[in-house]
Structure formats: C-alpha cells, structure tokens
Design a protein around this motif. Structure first.
Motif, PDB file in Angstrom:
ATOM      1  N   ARG A  26       0.842  -1.215   0.000  1.00 52.81           N
ATOM      2  CA  ARG A  26       0.000   0.000   0.000  1.00 52.81           C
ATOM      3  C   ARG A  26       0.865   1.249   0.000  1.00 52.81           C
ATOM      4  O   ARG A  26       0.540   2.236  -0.648  1.00 52.81           O
ATOM      5  N   ALA A  27       1.984   1.183   0.740  1.00 54.79           N
ATOM      6  CA  ALA A  27       2.867   2.361   0.803  1.00 54.79           C
ATOM      7  C   ALA A  27       3.405   2.695  -0.590  1.00 54.79           C
ATOM      8  O   ALA A  27       3.469   3.870  -0.988  1.00 54.79           O
ATOM      9  N   VAL A  28       3.762   1.662  -1.351  1.00 53.04           N
ATOM     10  CA  VAL A  28       4.270   1.929  -2.707  1.00 53.04           C
ATOM     11  C   VAL A  28       3.127   2.431  -3.598  1.00 53.04           C
ATOM     12  O   VAL A  28       3.309   3.359  -4.398  1.00 53.04           O
ATOM     13  N   GLY A  29       1.951   1.844  -3.411  1.00 50.27           N
ATOM     14  CA  GLY A  29       0.786   2.295  -4.188  1.00 50.27           C
ATOM     15  C   GLY A  29       0.494   3.772  -3.951  1.00 50.27           C
ATOM     16  O   GLY A  29       0.171   4.517  -4.876  1.00 50.27           O
ATOM     17  N   GLU A  30       0.639   4.164  -2.700  1.00 44.54           N
ATOM     18  CA  GLU A  30       0.401   5.568  -2.318  1.00 44.54           C
ATOM     19  C   GLU A  30       1.390   6.497  -3.040  1.00 44.54           C
ATOM     20  O   GLU A  30       1.014   7.520  -3.624  1.00 44.54           O
ATOM     21  N   ILE A  31       2.669   6.096  -3.063  1.00 44.19           N
ATOM     22  CA  ILE A  31       3.688   6.906  -3.763  1.00 44.19           C
ATOM     23  C   ILE A  31       3.334   6.985  -5.249  1.00 44.19           C
ATOM     24  O   ILE A  31       3.384   8.055  -5.861  1.00 44.19           O
ATOM     25  N   ALA A  32       2.982   5.837  -5.806  1.00 46.07           N
ATOM     26  CA  ALA A  32       2.663   5.810  -7.245  1.00 46.07           C
ATOM     27  C   ALA A  32       1.501   6.782  -7.524  1.00 46.07           C
ATOM     28  O   ALA A  32       1.565   7.586  -8.461  1.00 46.07           O
ATOM     29  N   ARG A  33       0.487   6.712  -6.682  1.00 42.38           N
ATOM     30  CA  ARG A  33      -0.689   7.573  -6.932  1.00 42.38           C
ATOM     31  C   ARG A  33      -0.330   9.050  -6.826  1.00 42.38           C
ATOM     32  O   ARG A  33      -0.731   9.861  -7.652  1.00 42.38           O
ATOM     33  N   GLN A  34       0.453   9.372  -5.785  1.00 43.58           N
ATOM     34  CA  GLN A  34       0.830  10.778  -5.591  1.00 43.58           C
ATOM     35  C   GLN A  34       1.558  11.351  -6.797  1.00 43.58           C
ATOM     36  O   GLN A  34       1.483  12.539  -7.084  1.00 43.58           O
ATOM     37  N   HIS A  35       2.305  10.474  -7.479  1.00 43.67           N
ATOM     38  CA  HIS A  35       3.125  10.965  -8.604  1.00 43.67           C
ATOM     39  C   HIS A  35       2.529  10.591  -9.953  1.00 43.67           C
ATOM     40  O   HIS A  35       3.221  10.664 -10.967  1.00 43.67           O
ATOM     41  N   ASP A  36       1.283  10.171  -9.938  1.00 43.89           N
ATOM     42  CA  ASP A  36       0.593   9.846 -11.180  1.00 43.89           C
ATOM     43  C   ASP A  36       1.285   8.709 -11.955  1.00 43.89           C
ATOM     44  O   ASP A  36       1.381   8.749 -13.184  1.00 43.89           O
ATOM     45  N   LEU A  37       1.807   7.746 -11.207  1.00 45.02           N
ATOM     46  CA  LEU A  37       2.423   6.566 -11.831  1.00 45.02           C
ATOM     47  C   LEU A  37       1.482   5.380 -11.683  1.00 45.02           C
ATOM     48  O   LEU A  37       0.592   5.395 -10.841  1.00 45.02           O
ATOM     49  N   LYS A  38       1.723   4.345 -12.457  1.00 44.46           N
ATOM     50  CA  LYS A  38       0.986   3.096 -12.317  1.00 44.46           C
ATOM     51  C   LYS A  38       1.834   2.110 -11.506  1.00 44.46           C
ATOM     52  O   LYS A  38       3.071   2.210 -11.486  1.00 44.46           O
ATOM     53  N   LEU A  39       1.149   1.163 -10.880  1.00 44.78           N
ATOM     54  CA  LEU A  39       1.840   0.113 -10.121  1.00 44.78           C
ATOM     55  C   LEU A  39       1.476  -1.248 -10.705  1.00 44.78           C
ATOM     56  O   LEU A  39       0.290  -1.595 -10.800  1.00 44.78           O
ATOM     57  N   HIS A  40       2.509  -1.997 -11.103  1.00 50.25           N
ATOM     58  CA  HIS A  40       2.307  -3.373 -11.584  1.00 50.25           C
ATOM     59  C   HIS A  40       2.912  -4.336 -10.564  1.00 50.25           C
ATOM     60  O   HIS A  40       4.026  -4.108 -10.069  1.00 50.25           O
ATOM     61  N   VAL A  41       2.210  -5.409 -10.281  1.00 48.30           N
ATOM     62  CA  VAL A  41       2.732  -6.430  -9.367  1.00 48.30           C
ATOM     63  C   VAL A  41       2.938  -7.738 -10.125  1.00 48.30           C
ATOM     64  O   VAL A  41       1.977  -8.307 -10.664  1.00 48.30           O
ATOM     65  N   ASP A  42       4.204  -8.167 -10.180  1.00 52.20           N
ATOM     66  CA  ASP A  42       4.496  -9.512 -10.677  1.00 52.20           C
ATOM     67  C   ASP A  42       4.230 -10.453  -9.503  1.00 52.20           C
ATOM     68  O   ASP A  42       5.086 -10.655  -8.641  1.00 52.20           O
ATOM     69  N   GLY A  43       3.031 -10.993  -9.503  1.00 47.51           N
ATOM     70  CA  GLY A  43       2.630 -11.885  -8.412  1.00 47.51           C
ATOM     71  C   GLY A  43       2.648 -13.330  -8.870  1.00 47.51           C
ATOM     72  O   GLY A  43       1.711 -14.075  -8.568  1.00 47.51           O
ATOM     73  N   ALA A  44       3.712 -13.692  -9.586  1.00 52.21           N
ATOM     74  CA  ALA A  44       3.832 -15.087 -10.050  1.00 52.21           C
ATOM     75  C   ALA A  44       3.465 -16.045  -8.908  1.00 52.21           C
ATOM     76  O   ALA A  44       2.782 -17.035  -9.105  1.00 52.21           O
ATOM     77  N   ARG A  45       3.917 -15.686  -7.688  1.00 54.14           N
ATOM     78  CA  ARG A  45       3.632 -16.530  -6.507  1.00 54.14           C
ATOM     79  C   ARG A  45       2.849 -15.726  -5.460  1.00 54.14           C
ATOM     80  O   ARG A  45       3.122 -15.823  -4.268  1.00 54.14           O
ATOM     81  N   ILE A  46       1.870 -14.965  -5.914  1.00 56.41           N
ATOM     82  CA  ILE A  46       1.124 -14.103  -4.979  1.00 56.41           C
ATOM     83  C   ILE A  46       0.361 -14.934  -3.947  1.00 56.41           C
ATOM     84  O   ILE A  46       0.189 -14.512  -2.802  1.00 56.41           O
ATOM     85  N   PHE A  47      -0.073 -16.128  -4.334  1.00 53.74           N
ATOM     86  CA  PHE A  47      -0.818 -16.939  -3.363  1.00 53.74           C
ATOM     87  C   PHE A  47       0.128 -17.533  -2.310  1.00 53.74           C
ATOM     88  O   PHE A  47      -0.282 -17.746  -1.172  1.00 53.74           O
ATOM     89  N   ASN A  48       1.383 -17.765  -2.680  1.00 56.41           N
ATOM     90  CA  ASN A  48       2.356 -18.156  -1.651  1.00 56.41           C
ATOM     91  C   ASN A  48       2.511 -17.018  -0.643  1.00 56.41           C
ATOM     92  O   ASN A  48       2.592 -17.259   0.567  1.00 56.41           O
ATOM     93  N   ALA A  49       2.549 -15.788  -1.149  1.00 57.80           N
ATOM     94  CA  ALA A  49       2.688 -14.641  -0.242  1.00 57.80           C
ATOM     95  C   ALA A  49       1.476 -14.549   0.678  1.00 57.80           C
ATOM     96  O   ALA A  49       1.605 -14.371   1.894  1.00 57.80           O
ATOM     97  N   ALA A  50       0.289 -14.692   0.092  1.00 60.55           N
ATOM     98  CA  ALA A  50      -0.944 -14.558   0.884  1.00 60.55           C
ATOM     99  C   ALA A  50      -0.994 -15.630   1.978  1.00 60.55           C
ATOM    100  O   ALA A  50      -1.307 -15.329   3.138  1.00 60.55           O
ATOM    101  N   VAL A  51      -0.653 -16.857   1.606  1.00 57.47           N
ATOM    102  CA  VAL A  51      -0.695 -17.957   2.582  1.00 57.47           C
ATOM    103  C   VAL A  51       0.357 -17.730   3.677  1.00 57.47           C
ATOM    104  O   VAL A  51       0.083 -17.884   4.868  1.00 57.47           O
ATOM    105  N   ALA A  52       1.552 -17.312   3.277  1.00 62.29           N
ATOM    106  CA  ALA A  52       2.622 -17.108   4.266  1.00 62.29           C
ATOM    107  C   ALA A  52       2.263 -15.992   5.244  1.00 62.29           C
ATOM    108  O   ALA A  52       2.596 -16.062   6.429  1.00 62.29           O
ATOM    109  N   LEU A  53       1.588 -14.964   4.749  1.00 61.20           N
ATOM    110  CA  LEU A  53       1.272 -13.808   5.609  1.00 61.20           C
ATOM    111  C   LEU A  53      -0.081 -13.947   6.292  1.00 61.20           C
ATOM    112  O   LEU A  53      -0.443 -13.118   7.129  1.00 61.20           O
TER     113      LEU A  53
END
Ligand SMILES: Cc1ncc(COP(=O)(O)O)c(C=O)c1O
Length: 352
Positions: free
Chosen positions: A155-182
């Motif tokens: 979210r912190a990176v998303g906030e920076i991106a929004r403030q500066h009118d940038l887009k945010l892409h997430v390479d979540g090849a293993r996003i479900f591993n992240a979700a399960v781990a967290l």
C-alpha cells in the motif's frame, strides 16, 4: 533411483483432477471471447484478486510483458528491482519490443524497494529525461529468498505511485504463496495495484498459464497487447480448465510447501560447506551459498543429481531448492541427508 526434483515449482505436473477437467472442458474460440472455460477462469481470477477483469496468457513472462506494454509507451521509464524477474530473466522484453526504459533500484534482501529511493528516482518534467510511468514490485520475490511483501508495504508503494501519477504493476507469479505465508487475502496485497499477474503453472501445479488482472479498461488494452505478441489462443479452455482446478483446489496446500522449505533449510544449517539461513525462508524457496573453497554450484549440482537430488545452480556458488506439490516431508529429509553426505564426501578443494 529415488528422484527428488527441487529445481523449481514449475516442474509440477497436473493433478488427476486437472486432467479430468481438461478432458471435459467446454471450449470455444477465445480470440473471439467465446471460450466459456477461459472466461470463467478470468472471472474467478479477477474476483480472487479484487479486480474487475482478467486475461489468460501462456506464461508469467508474457503476463509481465503484456502489462508493461499496456502501461508504457516508447521512451517511458519503468522503476523495478535489480533482482526482479522482469529485469533479470525476461530478456528485457519490454525494452526490446516496446522501447520501454528500465531503471533499476536495489532490491533489499526482503525483496522490497526502499520507499525513499523510489521517490527519488521519479523524474521531474524535463526535456532531457524519459517520463517515469510505472513501478513494478514482485511478490513473493523469487531472487530474494521467496520473500512475501506485506500489505502495508504494497500500500505504501501504491500511495507513492498515486501521488506521482504513476501506475503500479505487481508480478505476483507466486502471490498466493505470499498470501498464505502472511495469512492475508491475496486481494489485500494488490489493492493498490493497477495490474497484477500470477502463475497457475508454478506452485498451483497447472500445466500452463498465467492470469493478468486489472480494471476492465486495462484488460481491454492488455488483450490487444497479448494479440500483438502472438498470445491469442483459440480453444484455450483445455488448459484454462486446469487453471480453474489450480485456483480452487491448490492454494490451501501451499502452506505445506512452505513448511517443507523451512524444514529443508533447518536440516542444512550445519551441513559443512553451505550457508543457509532458515530465518529468510518464509515461502517455498531456499537459497544455499557454497562456502567450501573451490567448490562450484554446477559441480555440486551434478554430484547431487547423480544421487537423485536435483537443485538449480543460480550463481557460480549458489544453489536453489523450491518445494512443491510433488515433494513430501520425507523427501525433504532424504534430500538433506543426501546433500550432507555428498558434501562430506568432497575431498579438499579441487580445481573445479
Ligand atoms: C517472479 C516470477 N515472475 C515471472 C516468472 C515467469 O514465469 P514463466 O516461466 O511462466 O514465464 C517467473 C518464473 O519463474 C517468476 O519466478
């Protein structure tokens, strides 16, 4: 010989349920938007990630490429980690095919990019500079011990991106591993992302495929990018059917892979000649650095393969093990015994 293949979670083969679903899949021409199984997978994926729409593509590499080509035009700059898969392992595809200018920032050991560094790298409006358009994060971070990046950080990176009118892409090849781990919902990790990709063909064990998710408008444009790189498939429901099983049946079991990876790392802590940090192992990836003088990873991998344990050399003195659907707890114990034995057998340093 008993073979324990720890090179990657991409070696996973489809489950019996996937094979049945593939055989029975209803199909149509997906370039015409008429494959009901692909359409269902795309909807399910988008819903799981809290996005409006999804797009089925053949690979994680194509997923990232399509997203970068959709967000950026020629001469636009993308900020991404120097150890990110997109920068490191995808042939610089967005530069080669789309004229997108990559600017790397150092990945911290936990896979994050320092927030101050991101802000400092964003270009002011100046005729000499490319225009910064996009930030890319990778979650989990493959080359940074498979680390999961937290919802707060994302979210912190998303906030920076929004403030500066940038887009945010997430390479979540293993996003479900992240979700399960967290212990969070995958959608919490990408709530600020303009696009996110994840792979069905890694820990989730489908034979082929990744899904790109984002807003309806974004996906409409991404569909064009997929077509221009030759990724328009026809009766792709045959493979999407396995992806549906992957999403519905295979996410919950990822915790088992994480436990096994941690167990492997623990089992190797005092194996002479290797440095392994179990504390860094939060998901399914274990990196080992060789500390024995003169021993190279290619040589050690070859010796281990001779004993049925397959690891991937990821540097001259580094090896990687990735636990997966085909690896049981007992396989991990056997693999660490074999690794210890082979290391013990090494004589004094040789001219490898
Ligand atoms: C983080 C990450 N992104 C993207 C990819 C690319 O996926 P594919 O091999 O399906 O092109 C990989 C593959 O290992 C990966 O680890």
């Amino acid at each position: 010989m008993r073979i324990i293949d720890l090179r990657s979670d991409t070696i996973t083969r489809p489950t019996p349920a996937m094979r049945r679903a593939m055989a029975d899949a209803e199909v149509g021409d997906d370039v015409f938007g008429e494959d009901p199984t692909v359409n269902r997978l795309e909807e399910m994926a988008a819903q799981r990630l809290g996005k409006e729409a999804g797009l089925f593509v053949v690979s994680g590499t194509m997923a990232n490429l399509v997203c970068l080509l959709t967000h950026c035009g020629r001469g636009h700059e993308v900020l991404l980690g120097d150890r990110s898969h997109t920068f490191y392992y995808e042939q610089g595809g967005s530069a080669a095919l789309g004229g997108v200018h990559p600017r790397t920032l150092p990945n911290e050991p936990d896979g994050t990019l320092d927030l101050g560094r991101i802000e400092a790298a964003i270009r002011p409006d100046n005729i000499h500079f490319p225009r910064t358009r996009l930030v890319v994060l990778e979650n989990t971070h493959n080359r940074c011990s498979g680390s999961p990046l937290t919802p707060e950080y994302m979210r912190a990176v998303g906030e920076i991106a929004r403030q500066h009118d940038l887009k945010l892409h997430v390479d979540g090849a293993r996003i479900f591993n992240a979700a399960v781990a967290l212990g969070v919902d995958a959608s919490d990790l990408v709530s600020e992302a303009d696009s996110v990709t994840f792979c069905l063909s890694k820990g989730l064990a489908a034979p082929v495929g990744s899904v790109v998710c984002g807003s309806r408008d974004f996906i409409r444009e991404a569909r064009r990018a997929r077509k221009v790189v030759g990724g328009g498939m026809r009766q792709a429901g045959v493979i999407a059917a396995a992806g549906i099983v992957a999403l519905t049946e295979m996410v919950g079991r990822l915790a088992e892979d994480h436990d096994n990876a941690h167990r492997l790392a623990e089992g190797l802590v005092d194996a002479g000649g290797l440095s392994v940090d179990p504390g860094s192992v939060r998901t399914n990836i274990v990196y080992m650095d060789i500390t024995r003088d003169g021993l190279l990873s290619a040589h050690l991998a070859e010796q281990l393969a001779g004993e049925g344990v397959l690891l991937l050399p990821t540097g001259p003195r580094q090896l990687r093990a990735v636990t997966n659907y085909h690896i049981a707890r007992d396989d991990v114990d056997h693999a660490s015994d074999v690794i210890r034995t082979v290391l013990k057998r090494q004589g004094p340093p040789g001219p490898y």
